[in-house]
Design an enzyme around this catalytic site. Structure first.
Site, mmCIF file in Angstrom:
data_model
loop_
_atom_site.group_PDB
_atom_site.id
_atom_site.type_symbol
_atom_site.label_atom_id
_atom_site.label_comp_id
_atom_site.label_asym_id
_atom_site.label_seq_id
_atom_site.Cartn_x
_atom_site.Cartn_y
_atom_site.Cartn_z
ATOM 1 N N ASP A 22 3.629 4.316 4.694
ATOM 2 C CA ASP A 22 2.858 3.680 3.620
ATOM 3 C C ASP A 22 3.239 4.295 2.282
ATOM 4 O O ASP A 22 2.825 5.413 1.974
ATOM 5 C CB ASP A 22 1.369 3.887 3.900
ATOM 6 C CG ASP A 22 0.468 3.015 3.039
ATOM 7 O OD1 ASP A 22 0.989 2.333 2.151
ATOM 8 O OD2 ASP A 22 -0.753 3.046 3.257
ATOM 9 N N HIS A 37 1.510 -8.278 5.029
ATOM 10 C CA HIS A 37 0.977 -7.462 3.936
ATOM 11 C C HIS A 37 2.010 -7.237 2.837
ATOM 12 O O HIS A 37 1.692 -7.349 1.649
ATOM 13 C CB HIS A 37 0.495 -6.128 4.504
ATOM 14 C CG HIS A 37 -0.127 -5.223 3.490
ATOM 15 N ND1 HIS A 37 -1.325 -5.502 2.869
ATOM 16 C CD2 HIS A 37 0.293 -4.038 2.963
ATOM 17 C CE1 HIS A 37 -1.624 -4.529 2.013
ATOM 18 N NE2 HIS A 37 -0.650 -3.638 2.054
#
Length: 437
Positions: A245, A345
């Site tokens: 991330d 996403h």
């Protein structure tokens, strides 16, 4: 969440330093030196249990040099506050205060002066003169940063509504919001980060005491990241879903980085008089986002990767390449379907899908135990930085709110927005241009 998190962001122009203090042997802070002296006085109490450990701390009467983690320090004073572009530390406390009834502009100025002086000492590895806590006496600064911000209501309480920036207007509501007002907003905000848990807690405890009767705690959140050195080589961090991330987080070396993250100089024609005191500052959006981990963990690996748009193992986009390969949003697989799904996403969060909207994400994970149903109360303390939240966070979150496949595995439970002014010179305090301008 957006695919722009940064746990390994490049350093700022005023980067980390490990220069020794003039008042202590090389590599040893005054705080650590005092801790060693205290340990000698108490040696008789622990000689049976810890003589070996005590002997390993000093050679020839001199404490061993601090490790690289302990010696890393960032300057408090400068044109910008620390805690924005520096790498996110292993431990963090986010805390908001409300001014007490009767505490106005003058009291707020005195509080910010106390807080700034204390933060400057702690970040340099020094012990504030009136600090009797003894929590981190034998530690170095350990990459400590302390960052201060002002909420929308601060300006009402201090009679400064005419100087409240337009960018500080309350955030709009989103359909996925399930916000707890008791854990949202606030007059004043402090972000504390350090690679040592005791150093971070020491700063939190001391600053809370310094608030005195001027401000009262509104909410506190505690976060963490991977400890530096825990991997064989520097790597992008992972969140509690196990996903890498932070790959697409903007970098200080990017040409448009300052434009996206920091408020322009007050001389800029676009900056009105209300925003002039914010020159060099930024706006922080803080969100407590609980991850529905039990539901997520039951998904197959293939399904998880399609929802994110990246491989879990190495963070490479499903369009091909390695982690840092630019995402090809147009690529089609052998079956004729998009390689990056329409609700993935990384597609929905991409600047290309949001008219170039960008923000610097600097989050921390959190775990606050378990809920009544046994599910983990865990997720992300989302912190993002931008020159204008209406051009950074808001358009991206609106897009995520409508079409992100990940959103059904998230619950947004707290939210706040703070104006974080630029830094201060030695002898000044954070927010002085606002409170004394």
């Amino acid at each position: 969440m957006a695919d722009t998190t940064g746990t390994k962001t490049a350093g700022s122009p005023s980067g980390p330093s490990s220069e020794p203090s003039a008042a202590a042997p090389a590599g040893v802070s005054r705080r650590r030196l005092l801790g060693t002296a205290g340990a000698v006085g108490a040696g008789a109490l622990v000689v049976g249990a810890g003589a070996g450990a005590a002997g390993a701390q000093a050679v020839g009467g001199r404490p061993d040099p601090l490790t690289s983690i302990g010696s890393t320090k960032y300057p408090f004073h400068g044109p910008r506050q620390a805690g924005i572009v520096q790498p996110a530390q292993a431990h963090a406390h986010l805390v908001a205060f409300d001014l007490a009834p009767g505490s106005g502009r003058k009291a707020a100025a005195a509080l910010l002066r106390r807080w700034s002086a204390t933060a400057a000492d702690l970040m340099s590895g020094e012990t504030p003169r009136d600090d009797d806590l003894g929590i981190a006496l034998d530690a170095g600064p350990s990459a400590l940063t302390v960052t201060f911000g002002f909420g929308h209501s601060f300006f009402d309480r201090t009679g400064l509504t005419d100087r409240r920036p337009a960018a500080l207007e309350p955030l709009p509501s989103f359909s996925a919001d399930a916000l707890d007002p008791k854990r949202s907003d606030g007059d004043l905000w402090i972000q504390i980060g350090s690679d040592d848990a005791l150093v971070a807690f020491h700063a939190l405890r001391l600053l809370q005491r310094k608030a005195g009767e001027t401000a009262r705690l509104r909410w506190q959140m505690n976060g963490f990241n991977r400890t530096p050195g825990a991997t064989s080589h520097p790597a992008t961090g992972r969140n509690l879903m196990g996903q890498i991330d932070g790959t697409n987080n903007p970098k200080p070396s990017d040409a448009a980085f300052d434009k996206h993250v920091f408020v322009p100089d007050g001389r800029d024609a676009a900056a009105g008089p209300a925003e002039a005191w914010m020159a060099g500052g930024s706006y922080a959006v803080v969100r407590r986002i609980r991850m529905l981990l039990d539901s997520w963990d039951h998904l197959s690996l293939e399904r998880q990767e399609r929802i994110i748009g990246r491989r879990k193992s190495d963070g490479a986009p499903l369009s091909g390449g390695s982690e840092t390969t630019p995402v090809d949003l147009q690529k089609v697989g052998p079956d004729g379907a998009l390689a990056i799904a329409g609700d993935a996403h990384i597609r929905v969060a991409s600047p290309a899908s949001n008219r170039g909207a960008a923000m610097l994400r600097r989050p921390f994970s959190y775990h606050d135990g378990f809920r009544d149903d046994g599910a983990p109360d865990a997720g992300l303390l989302f912190v993002c930085w931008q020159a204008d939240p209406m051009k950074g966070f808001v358009p991206v979150q609106r897009k995520l709110d409508r079409g992100d496949g990940l959103s059904r595995f998230l619950s947004h439970e707290a939210s706040a927005l703070f104006a974080v002014p630029g830094g201060c010179a030695e002898g000044e305090y954070v927010g002085q241009r606002l409170l004394e301008g």
